[in-house]
Scaffold this motif. Structure first.
Motif, PDB file in Angstrom:
ATOM      1  N   UNK A  68       0.775  -1.096  -0.073  1.00 48.11           N
ATOM      2  CA  UNK A  68       0.027  -0.114   0.000  1.00 48.11           C
ATOM      3  C   UNK A  68       0.966   1.194   0.200  1.00 48.11           C
ATOM      4  N   UNK A  69       1.962   1.180   0.780  1.00 48.73           N
ATOM      5  CA  UNK A  69       2.835   2.382   0.877  1.00 48.73           C
ATOM      6  C   UNK A  69       3.402   2.793  -0.568  1.00 48.73           C
ATOM      7  N   UNK A  70       3.916   1.456  -1.074  1.00 53.85           N
ATOM      8  CA  UNK A  70       4.499   1.566  -2.520  1.00 53.85           C
ATOM      9  C   UNK A  70       3.689   2.330  -3.363  1.00 53.85           C
ATOM     10  N   UNK A  71       2.300   1.882  -3.502  1.00 53.23           N
ATOM     11  CA  UNK A  71       1.523   2.102  -4.611  1.00 53.23           C
ATOM     12  C   UNK A  71       1.087   3.665  -4.265  1.00 53.23           C
ATOM     13  N   UNK A  72       1.103   4.211  -3.124  1.00 48.00           N
ATOM     14  CA  UNK A  72       0.711   5.429  -2.827  1.00 48.00           C
ATOM     15  C   UNK A  72       1.803   6.320  -2.782  1.00 48.00           C
TER      16      UNK A  72
END
Length: 86
Positions: free
Chosen positions: A80-84
């Protein structure tokens, strides 16, 4: 074996940091670098991030989370952190 596309139109031609491998360490490094304003590109042989063990985290299953524990479930937050990350 299919031949990978060498350069996509959406891929930047220049970056400050190239991270190879979208497993947990690669995702964490790329996310942190992007958050710090470093122009980052993340490369992996698979279409989805997560590495060999965490590749299924984009759609986690309860039985896998139960089998591998809290650290495995934490991998979903890395994705999630990577995609945001910008």
């Amino acid at each position: 074996m299919p031949v990978p596309e060498l350069m996509s139109s959406s891929m930047p031609r220049r970056c400050e940091l190239a991270v190879v491998g979208a497993g947990p360490a690669g995702m964490a490094a790329a996310t942190l670098a992007a958050q710090l304003g470093v122009e980052t590109v993340l490369f992996d042989e698979h279409a989805a991030p997560g590495g060999a063990m965490y590749g299924a985290l984009a759609s986690p299953r309860d039985d896998a989370t139960a089998a591998f524990g809290a650290d495995y479930a934490h991998g979903a937050t890395l994705i999630e952190a990577l995609t945001t990350a910008s």
